[in-house]
Design a protein around this motif. Sequence first.
Motif, short mmCIF file in Angstrom:
data_model
loop_
_atom_site.label_atom_id
_atom_site.label_comp_id
_atom_site.label_asym_id
_atom_site.label_seq_id
_atom_site.Cartn_x
_atom_site.Cartn_y
_atom_site.Cartn_z
N LEU A 14 0.94 -1.28 0.08
CA LEU A 14 0.07 -0.09 -0.07
C LEU A 14 0.81 1.27 0.15
O LEU A 14 0.76 2.09 -0.90
N PRO A 15 1.90 1.45 1.04
CA PRO A 15 2.50 2.53 0.94
C PRO A 15 3.32 2.74 -0.33
O PRO A 15 3.88 3.60 -0.78
N LEU A 16 4.05 1.36 -0.63
CA LEU A 16 5.16 1.41 -1.78
C LEU A 16 4.48 1.70 -3.05
O LEU A 16 5.02 2.44 -3.91
N GLY A 17 3.29 1.12 -3.25
CA GLY A 17 2.50 1.84 -4.42
C GLY A 17 2.17 3.30 -4.58
O GLY A 17 2.32 3.70 -5.54
N PHE A 18 1.88 4.05 -3.51
CA PHE A 18 1.65 5.20 -3.55
C PHE A 18 2.83 6.01 -3.89
O PHE A 18 3.08 7.18 -4.78
N LEU A 19 3.90 5.66 -2.95
CA LEU A 19 5.36 6.23 -3.52
C LEU A 19 5.90 5.88 -4.68
O LEU A 19 6.34 6.99 -5.54
N GLY A 20 5.75 4.84 -5.31
CA GLY A 20 6.05 4.49 -6.51
C GLY A 20 5.50 5.40 -7.65
O GLY A 20 5.98 5.83 -8.49
N ALA A 21 4.05 5.39 -7.37
CA ALA A 21 3.36 6.21 -8.45
C ALA A 21 3.82 7.67 -8.22
O ALA A 21 3.89 8.56 -9.23
N ALA A 22 4.32 8.29 -7.31
CA ALA A 22 4.77 9.77 -7.08
C ALA A 22 5.96 9.73 -7.68
O ALA A 22 6.24 10.93 -8.37
N VAL A 39 -2.12 12.53 -13.48
CA VAL A 39 -1.19 12.10 -14.07
C VAL A 39 -0.66 10.80 -12.90
O VAL A 39 -0.49 9.79 -13.14
N PHE A 40 -1.06 11.36 -11.65
CA PHE A 40 -0.77 10.42 -10.57
C PHE A 40 -1.70 9.38 -10.18
O PHE A 40 -1.23 8.30 -10.20
N ALA A 41 -2.79 9.77 -10.52
CA ALA A 41 -3.86 8.64 -10.25
C ALA A 41 -3.55 7.49 -11.59
O ALA A 41 -3.70 6.14 -10.95
N HIS A 42 -3.20 7.91 -12.78
CA HIS A 42 -2.97 6.82 -13.57
C HIS A 42 -1.79 6.18 -13.52
O HIS A 42 -1.31 4.89 -13.88
N ALA A 43 -0.73 6.82 -13.01
CA ALA A 43 0.51 6.25 -12.60
C ALA A 43 0.38 5.29 -11.62
O ALA A 43 1.13 4.13 -11.60
N LEU A 44 -0.43 5.49 -10.58
CA LEU A 44 -0.74 4.44 -9.58
C LEU A 44 -1.70 3.57 -10.23
O LEU A 44 -1.26 2.26 -9.68
N ASP A 45 -2.23 3.71 -10.99
CA ASP A 45 -3.09 2.35 -11.63
C ASP A 45 -2.02 1.46 -12.37
O ASP A 45 -2.14 0.27 -12.33
N GLY A 46 -1.28 2.21 -12.96
CA GLY A 46 -0.29 1.41 -13.94
C GLY A 46 0.80 0.47 -13.15
O GLY A 46 0.96 -0.38 -13.26
N TRP A 91 5.11 -3.23 -17.30
CA TRP A 91 5.78 -1.82 -17.30
C TRP A 91 4.86 -1.05 -18.64
O TRP A 91 5.03 0.21 -18.61
N LEU A 92 4.66 -1.84 -19.66
CA LEU A 92 4.20 -1.27 -20.79
C LEU A 92 2.89 -0.62 -20.42
O LEU A 92 2.64 0.51 -20.99
N PHE A 93 1.83 -1.34 -19.91
CA PHE A 93 0.64 -0.67 -19.22
C PHE A 93 0.92 0.56 -18.50
O PHE A 93 0.29 1.63 -18.78
N ALA A 94 1.78 0.63 -17.70
CA ALA A 94 2.22 1.84 -16.93
C ALA A 94 2.59 2.91 -17.92
O ALA A 94 2.23 4.18 -17.82
N VAL A 95 3.41 2.57 -18.87
CA VAL A 95 3.96 3.69 -19.74
C VAL A 95 2.64 4.38 -20.43
O VAL A 95 2.54 5.52 -20.67
N VAL A 96 1.79 3.40 -20.94
CA VAL A 96 0.50 3.87 -21.64
C VAL A 96 -0.30 4.65 -21.03
O VAL A 96 -0.57 5.64 -21.18
N LYS A 97 -0.44 4.20 -19.61
CA LYS A 97 -1.21 5.00 -18.74
C LYS A 97 -0.72 6.43 -18.73
O LYS A 97 -1.49 7.38 -18.66
N ASN A 114 -6.65 -2.26 -6.28
CA ASN A 114 -5.38 -3.28 -6.41
C ASN A 114 -4.70 -3.26 -5.01
O ASN A 114 -4.40 -4.22 -4.45
N LEU A 115 -4.33 -2.06 -4.42
CA LEU A 115 -3.25 -2.00 -3.55
C LEU A 115 -3.84 -2.34 -2.22
O LEU A 115 -3.34 -3.33 -1.33
N PHE A 116 -5.42 -2.22 -1.84
CA PHE A 116 -5.85 -2.77 -0.49
C PHE A 116 -5.90 -4.17 -0.81
O PHE A 116 -6.15 -4.87 0.29
N LEU A 117 -6.52 -4.74 -2.10
CA LEU A 117 -6.62 -5.90 -2.14
C LEU A 117 -5.16 -6.77 -1.96
O LEU A 117 -5.36 -8.05 -1.61
#
Length: 280
Positions: free
Chosen positions: A141-149, A178-185, A224-230, A270-273
Amino acid sequence: MQILPSGLVVPPLPYAITLAVLSVAAVAALYLLDPPVTARQVLALSPWMVAGGAFHALYQAGLILDPLEPFFAAPAVYVTTFVLAAGVWLPAVVRAQMLDDPAPIARYLGIVGGALVLALTVLAYAFAAGRVDSTTALVWLPLGFLGAAVLTAPVYYLVALKWTAAVDRAGVAGPLVVFAHALDGFSTAIGVDVVGTGERTPIPRRIMDFAETLPTYPYIGKGWLFAVVKLVVAAGIVVLLADLVEEEPTQGNVLFAFVAAVGMGPAANNLFLFLIGPAI
């Protein structure tokens, strides 16, 4: 060709009617009150987007009370979260109009939404702490938000260099999108390449299936490719919507909020699950 994600559940008729009536009433009330929607309000709605994803994860883990479960299945959870947010938004708008000051709207939305996310996070961690295999899951959970940032900062900096005027017009809603979709990717990449989850939505699945055929797959996986597209799509949307925000601020910011929610909600789910795991 399948377009929508698998796993969508139509709630029983009484629940569907309840959600329909409440959501229509909320939209009608907001339309009649006609509050200005600012970039700060879009930012204040972000905890509610996270809460929607968290609610659905709790539902998937079997942690929602049985009588309330249909409200938190997908796609009903999105409507439920909107109705809850409207329960804060509408009184805040009325008070702001009485004071002739729209500033408190964002403050009330942000405070209540943040408190809700904090409560859901504490509940999720309390549940995860009781699981024998939860040690690794605690970091996602924290890693996901940090990575997206970390992903968002350089991408938005490059966008700002190329389209400075558009970024100025977008305000704080731009980096949120941009952060929201970085987080999703990023969360999707964690899921498919590390946690070992599947992907329920057809288009992301096709993108990652293609990434699996590339020579990079054995080294960096396929997410990674999905993250780039997002990231590319989100940055493009910010640039495209910037003029609308300047010409029609309310409409433009509502669209920004919608685009951010499309990324933030599934990412939070995703992250909570990853933290609490699906029901066994």
